[in-house]
Design a protein around this motif. Structure first.
Motif, mmCIF file in Angstrom:
data_model
loop_
_atom_site.group_PDB
_atom_site.id
_atom_site.type_symbol
_atom_site.label_atom_id
_atom_site.label_comp_id
_atom_site.label_asym_id
_atom_site.label_seq_id
_atom_site.Cartn_x
_atom_site.Cartn_y
_atom_site.Cartn_z
ATOM 1 N N PHE A 145 0.735 -1.128 -0.142
ATOM 2 C CA PHE A 145 0.076 0.195 0.084
ATOM 3 C C PHE A 145 0.869 1.130 0.063
ATOM 4 O O PHE A 145 1.767 1.288 0.783
ATOM 5 C CB PHE A 145 -0.962 -0.080 1.248
ATOM 6 N N LEU A 146 0.501 2.238 -0.725
ATOM 7 C CA LEU A 146 1.293 3.721 -1.089
ATOM 8 C C LEU A 146 0.216 4.742 -0.464
ATOM 9 O O LEU A 146 0.600 5.350 0.605
ATOM 10 C CB LEU A 146 1.879 3.763 -2.416
ATOM 11 N N TYR A 147 -0.869 4.834 -1.180
ATOM 12 C CA TYR A 147 -1.695 6.046 -0.993
ATOM 13 C C TYR A 147 -3.171 5.536 -1.290
ATOM 14 O O TYR A 147 -3.435 4.701 -2.143
ATOM 15 C CB TYR A 147 -1.398 7.128 -1.787
ATOM 16 N N TYR A 148 -4.131 6.336 -0.811
ATOM 17 C CA TYR A 148 -5.423 6.381 -1.212
ATOM 18 C C TYR A 148 -5.346 7.317 -2.292
ATOM 19 O O TYR A 148 -4.970 8.508 -2.436
ATOM 20 C CB TYR A 148 -6.535 6.961 -0.214
ATOM 21 N N VAL A 149 -6.131 6.838 -3.637
ATOM 22 C CA VAL A 149 -6.386 8.073 -4.472
ATOM 23 C C VAL A 149 -7.499 8.826 -4.548
ATOM 24 O O VAL A 149 -8.428 8.247 -4.486
ATOM 25 C CB VAL A 149 -6.268 7.344 -6.120
ATOM 26 N N VAL A 150 -7.374 9.894 -4.107
ATOM 27 C CA VAL A 150 -8.638 10.833 -3.435
ATOM 28 C C VAL A 150 -8.949 12.084 -4.628
ATOM 29 O O VAL A 150 -8.191 12.503 -5.059
ATOM 30 C CB VAL A 150 -8.221 11.322 -2.198
ATOM 31 N N VAL A 151 -10.318 11.879 -4.949
ATOM 32 C CA VAL A 151 -10.699 12.855 -5.910
ATOM 33 C C VAL A 151 -11.801 14.009 -5.036
ATOM 34 O O VAL A 151 -12.382 13.519 -3.934
ATOM 35 C CB VAL A 151 -11.695 12.214 -6.840
ATOM 36 N N SER A 152 -11.439 15.170 -5.131
ATOM 37 C CA SER A 152 -12.056 16.206 -4.365
ATOM 38 C C SER A 152 -12.953 17.199 -5.358
ATOM 39 O O SER A 152 -12.406 17.238 -6.514
ATOM 40 C CB SER A 152 -11.261 17.133 -3.919
ATOM 41 N N THR A 153 -14.258 17.368 -5.151
ATOM 42 C CA THR A 153 -14.972 18.278 -5.918
ATOM 43 C C THR A 153 -15.550 19.361 -5.185
ATOM 44 O O THR A 153 -15.758 19.313 -3.783
ATOM 45 C CB THR A 153 -16.076 17.352 -6.599
ATOM 46 N N PRO A 154 -15.901 20.441 -5.609
ATOM 47 C CA PRO A 154 -16.454 21.837 -4.756
ATOM 48 C C PRO A 154 -17.775 21.300 -4.392
ATOM 49 O O PRO A 154 -18.686 20.731 -5.146
ATOM 50 C CB PRO A 154 -16.432 22.893 -5.825
ATOM 51 N N THR A 155 -18.061 22.108 -3.188
ATOM 52 C CA THR A 155 -19.439 21.984 -2.636
ATOM 53 C C THR A 155 -20.372 23.212 -2.649
ATOM 54 O O THR A 155 -21.218 23.189 -1.946
ATOM 55 C CB THR A 155 -19.464 21.221 -1.309
ATOM 56 N N ASP A 156 -19.788 24.006 -3.372
ATOM 57 C CA ASP A 156 -20.177 25.542 -3.210
ATOM 58 C C ASP A 156 -20.036 25.999 -4.793
ATOM 59 O O ASP A 156 -19.486 25.303 -5.629
ATOM 60 C CB ASP A 156 -19.719 26.467 -2.237
ATOM 61 N N VAL A 157 -20.862 27.237 -5.275
ATOM 62 C CA VAL A 157 -20.816 27.621 -6.293
ATOM 63 C C VAL A 157 -19.336 28.206 -6.640
ATOM 64 O O VAL A 157 -18.700 28.854 -5.969
ATOM 65 C CB VAL A 157 -21.679 28.922 -6.545
ATOM 66 N N GLN A 158 -18.717 27.703 -7.743
ATOM 67 C CA GLN A 158 -17.363 28.027 -8.061
ATOM 68 C C GLN A 158 -17.300 28.886 -9.420
ATOM 69 O O GLN A 158 -15.998 29.080 -9.933
ATOM 70 C CB GLN A 158 -16.432 26.836 -8.242
ATOM 71 N N PHE A 159 -18.528 29.440 -9.998
ATOM 72 C CA PHE A 159 -18.289 29.900 -11.265
ATOM 73 C C PHE A 159 -19.491 31.239 -11.415
ATOM 74 O O PHE A 159 -20.226 31.348 -10.493
ATOM 75 C CB PHE A 159 -18.805 29.083 -12.332
ATOM 76 N N SER A 160 -18.919 32.149 -12.175
ATOM 77 C CA SER A 160 -19.770 33.434 -12.285
ATOM 78 C C SER A 160 -20.886 32.987 -13.432
ATOM 79 O O SER A 160 -20.862 32.147 -14.005
ATOM 80 C CB SER A 160 -18.724 34.583 -12.963
ATOM 81 N N ASP A 161 -21.944 34.002 -13.224
ATOM 82 C CA ASP A 161 -22.942 33.879 -14.178
ATOM 83 C C ASP A 161 -22.333 33.778 -15.740
ATOM 84 O O ASP A 161 -22.963 32.850 -16.553
ATOM 85 C CB ASP A 161 -23.986 35.117 -14.135
ATOM 86 N N ASP A 162 -21.500 34.540 -15.957
ATOM 87 C CA ASP A 162 -20.880 34.652 -17.392
ATOM 88 C C ASP A 162 -20.274 33.320 -17.706
ATOM 89 O O ASP A 162 -20.257 32.864 -18.940
ATOM 90 C CB ASP A 162 -20.045 35.779 -17.673
ATOM 91 N N ALA A 163 -19.784 32.454 -16.821
ATOM 92 C CA ALA A 163 -18.955 31.330 -17.058
ATOM 93 C C ALA A 163 -19.848 30.082 -16.757
ATOM 94 O O ALA A 163 -19.242 28.731 -16.909
ATOM 95 C CB ALA A 163 -17.764 31.314 -16.379
ATOM 96 N N ALA A 164 -21.156 30.348 -16.399
ATOM 97 C CA ALA A 164 -21.884 29.327 -16.012
ATOM 98 C C ALA A 164 -21.881 28.003 -17.102
ATOM 99 O O ALA A 164 -21.837 26.889 -16.960
ATOM 100 C CB ALA A 164 -23.224 29.603 -15.637
ATOM 101 N N GLU A 165 -22.171 28.197 -18.458
ATOM 102 C CA GLU A 165 -22.234 27.435 -19.368
ATOM 103 C C GLU A 165 -21.107 26.597 -19.684
ATOM 104 O O GLU A 165 -20.859 25.432 -19.823
ATOM 105 C CB GLU A 165 -22.897 28.211 -20.709
ATOM 106 N N THR A 166 -19.938 27.237 -19.878
ATOM 107 C CA THR A 166 -18.444 26.905 -19.850
ATOM 108 C C THR A 166 -18.235 25.708 -18.726
ATOM 109 O O THR A 166 -17.695 24.776 -19.016
ATOM 110 C CB THR A 166 -17.407 27.846 -20.053
ATOM 111 N N TYR A 167 -18.283 26.369 -17.768
ATOM 112 C CA TYR A 167 -18.122 25.480 -16.335
ATOM 113 C C TYR A 167 -19.042 24.282 -16.322
ATOM 114 O O TYR A 167 -18.312 23.190 -16.120
ATOM 115 C CB TYR A 167 -18.342 26.165 -15.164
ATOM 116 N N THR A 168 -20.049 24.304 -16.609
ATOM 117 C CA THR A 168 -21.140 23.345 -16.613
ATOM 118 C C THR A 168 -20.768 22.031 -17.746
ATOM 119 O O THR A 168 -20.533 20.765 -17.493
ATOM 120 C CB THR A 168 -22.387 23.518 -16.815
#
Length: 304
Positions: free
Chosen positions: A257-280
């Protein structure tokens, strides 16, 4: 011939397993195993497991693979909890230069014609499921190598699709459309649809990707991150989950065993209104990006 394997998951348990072979209880089990190996030789459940094979490799049975890896291989059958049909295997191997007896149990589902490995102990000291999965993986990899005459483990992909591997931290173009990031342990592919729309941070084998416009405008812009962690504290963090355990594979050794491979994702809004479509749109492709992860030769990610 006994196989030697080195594991670093349970160093403390090594001290226990190293001295338990001389106990009276251990001697009694040794005699019991020898007797039942003879009396249960023709048991239908024992024969089912011994003659079983892993998906995609019908020519290599559990019996053949275990006989090649362990010394003094023995099998027996008994009724377990809830009247489960259990087949138990015992065999000798060496754990960090200490002779140990491995005890592996399989629960058989006769109706569906399947079985599953559910328990592992070294010198009667129980091990976890990660250790069990890793050991079985190594047993079959060793047997495959002996059969194919191949010195490298077939379970570990070594071709990343990059003709000239980039230096760590420097993205490289794998094709005209994709960009490959390389770390010490794995590569990850970013699609062409992200070109000009993202930025990233890299710290060793830890990567975090951001949607560029939101990042520059102070909205954060985080899409996802991948990190390697030695403990399970991340389970307490919202938005974090494990892809599996990164282990090291060596010839003649069970995975360490070396490590756990961990994925993290945001739990709050991370984008502006102008960038919403691109971010999605970028967010919708994260699953395929994670599926592109390819471990380097000598390593594997165990998900069970």
């Amino acid at each position: 011939m006994k196989k030697i394997f080195v594991l670093c998951l349970v160093a403390v348990l090594l001290l226990l397993s190293g001295c338990s072979t001389s106990t009276v209880d251990g001697a009694g089990k040794e005699v019991e195993d020898a007797i039942t190996n003879i009396t249960d030789a023709d048991n239908k459940y024992v024969q089912m497991v011994k003659g079983g094979y892993r998906e995609g490799n019908p020519d290599l049975t559990y019996d053949d693979a275990f006989n090649a890896f362990f010394g003094t291989p023995r099998w027996k059958y008994f009724k377990g909890e809830d009247e489960q049909d259990v087949v138990e295997f015992t065999g000798d191997c060496t754990y960090q230069d200490t002779p140990v007896k491995a005890r592996i149990q399989f629960v058989v589902d006769e109706e569906n014609g399947t079985f599953e490995a559910t328990y592992l102990a070294f010198n009667e000291v129980p091990q976890n499921m990660l250790m069990l999965s890793g050991l079985i993986e190594t047993v079959f990899s060793e047997a495959d190598e002996s059969t194919d005459g191949n010195s490298s483990s077939p379970a570990v992909p070594s071709d990343t699709g990059v003709s000239e591997p980039p230096q760590e931290g420097q993205p490289s173009t794998a094709t005209a459309s994709d960009t490959v990031f390389e770390t010490d342990y794995y590569t990850l592919t970013i699609p062409a649809s992200w070109d000009g729309k993202y930025t990233y941070e890299q710290d060793g084998s830890n990567l975090t990707f951001y949607e560029l416009e939101s990042y520059n405008n102070g909205w954060g812009g985080k899409l996802f991150g991948i990190s390697l962690r030695e403990d399970e504290e991340f389970l307490d963090f919202p938005g974090y989950y494990s892809m599996g355990a990164l282990v090291e594979l060596n010839d003649g050794s069970a995975p360490g065993f070396l490590y756990y491979v961990v994925v993290s994702t945001p739990t709050d809004v991370q984008f502006s209104d102008d960038a919403a479509e691109t971010y999605t749109e970028m967010n919708n492709s994260i699953d395929s990006i994670l599926a592109s992860i390819s471990v380097k030769g000598g390593y594997a990610i165990i998900t069970d």
